[in-house]
Scaffold this motif. Sequence first.
Motif, PDB file in Angstrom:
ATOM      1  N   ASP A   1       0.826  -1.262  -0.224  1.00  0.00           N
ATOM      2  CA  ASP A   1       0.061   0.042  -0.051  1.00  0.00           C
ATOM      3  C   ASP A   1       0.747   1.234   0.252  1.00  0.00           C
ATOM      4  OD1 ASP A   1      -1.888   1.990   0.522  1.00  0.00           O
ATOM      5  OD2 ASP A   1      -2.982   0.900   2.149  1.00  0.00           O
ATOM      6  N   PRO A   2       0.812   1.999  -1.162  1.00  0.00           N
ATOM      7  CA  PRO A   2       1.600   3.379  -1.166  1.00  0.00           C
ATOM      8  C   PRO A   2       1.262   4.355  -0.105  1.00  0.00           C
ATOM      9  CG  PRO A   2      -0.007   3.321  -2.937  1.00  0.00           C
ATOM     10  CD  PRO A   2       0.142   1.813  -2.352  1.00  0.00           C
ATOM     11  N   LEU A   3       0.093   4.379   0.625  1.00  0.00           N
ATOM     12  CA  LEU A   3      -0.280   5.042   1.513  1.00  0.00           C
ATOM     13  C   LEU A   3       0.238   4.731   2.987  1.00  0.00           C
ATOM     14  CD1 LEU A   3      -4.033   5.853   0.398  1.00  0.00           C
ATOM     15  CD2 LEU A   3      -2.019   7.473  -0.048  1.00  0.00           C
TER      16      LEU A   3
ATOM     17  N   GLU B   1       5.961   8.147   0.407  1.00  0.00           N
ATOM     18  CA  GLU B   1       6.510   7.686  -0.839  1.00  0.00           C
ATOM     19  C   GLU B   1       5.815   8.714  -1.886  1.00  0.00           C
ATOM     20  OE1 GLU B   1       5.725   4.097  -4.085  1.00  0.00           O
ATOM     21  OE2 GLU B   1       5.326   3.489  -1.927  1.00  0.00           O
ATOM     22  N   GLN B   2       6.378   8.903  -2.944  1.00  0.00           N
ATOM     23  CA  GLN B   2       6.086   9.691  -3.792  1.00  0.00           C
ATOM     24  C   GLN B   2       5.650   9.156  -5.253  1.00  0.00           C
ATOM     25  OE1 GLN B   2       5.468  12.865  -3.139  1.00  0.00           O
ATOM     26  NE2 GLN B   2       6.913  13.439  -1.669  1.00  0.00           N
TER      27      GLN B   2
ATOM     28  N   ARG C   1       4.143   6.376  -6.342  1.00  0.00           N
ATOM     29  CA  ARG C   1       2.519   5.896  -6.450  1.00  0.00           C
ATOM     30  C   ARG C   1       1.684   6.744  -6.045  1.00  0.00           C
ATOM     31  NH1 ARG C   1       2.567   0.077  -4.284  1.00  0.00           N
ATOM     32  NH2 ARG C   1       4.160   0.941  -2.894  1.00  0.00           N
ATOM     33  N   THR C   2       1.876   7.804  -5.324  1.00  0.00           N
ATOM     34  CA  THR C   2       1.045   8.939  -4.632  1.00  0.00           C
ATOM     35  C   THR C   2       1.019  10.050  -5.230  1.00  0.00           C
ATOM     36  OG1 THR C   2       2.587   9.397  -2.974  1.00  0.00           O
ATOM     37  CG2 THR C   2       0.892   7.523  -2.632  1.00  0.00           C
TER      38      THR C   2
ATOM     39  N   ASN D   1       0.911  12.406  -8.448  1.00  0.00           N
ATOM     40  CA  ASN D   1       0.334  12.177  -9.984  1.00  0.00           C
ATOM     41  C   ASN D   1       1.305  13.076 -10.728  1.00  0.00           C
ATOM     42  OD1 ASN D   1      -1.313  11.506 -12.306  1.00  0.00           O
ATOM     43  ND2 ASN D   1      -2.404  13.413 -11.956  1.00  0.00           N
TER      44      ASN D   1
END
Length: 207
Positions: free
Chosen positions: A48-50, A127-128, A130-131, A133
């Motif tokens: 989970d990227p979040l 993390e940047q 995958r989060t 845009n």
Amino acid sequence: MVDWNRIAKVYDPLKAGSIDGTDVEPHDRAVWRAMGARYKPNKGVVGDPLLTLFVSRLNPQTTEEKLHQVFAKFGDIQRLRLVRDIVTGFSKCYAFVEYKEERSVVRARRDANKLLVDQHEVFVDFEQERTLNGWVPRRLGGGLGGKKESGQLRFGGRDRPFRKPINLGAGPEQQRGGGGRDWDRGDRRDREGGDRYREHYYSMLRF
């Protein structure tokens, strides 16, 4: 300029290359390269990227075991990945830590940033890839914060946020002198000083 923010909400290589996010053309070749890049996040990355943190500036000798020992203090870790060179196996000095709970991620981001790990002060952020845009990594001329040996700076991240544009919210008084009351005081001093000079000059002419 109404929606200006110190931290990037959407990644734009042109803005990331600007100290205040207002540049209209690239100032170095890396930004040109990033603007032309068609980058897609690594599909092989799981989790989970979040709930994932990016950890960089690690000591090359730091191991997965050491990282787990340090970051487990903030909560239960789901998975940890120290990025290594595919050929040599040497550490690339950055890692990703995924937690099981959101509160653990928030706590680690807040308390682990600038922590000393094997005599190196680490940098920790969400993390940047995958989060955020439009994300383009540093190797393609993008990235946020930090400084390469070439001196190329990137802004909009926690490490190096955008600076407030000079003309942001400037009213008529600020546009005239850039300082509201201070400008008025300085202007008044100039006028009073000029008046005194003229009075002295004309008094000298009378003698």
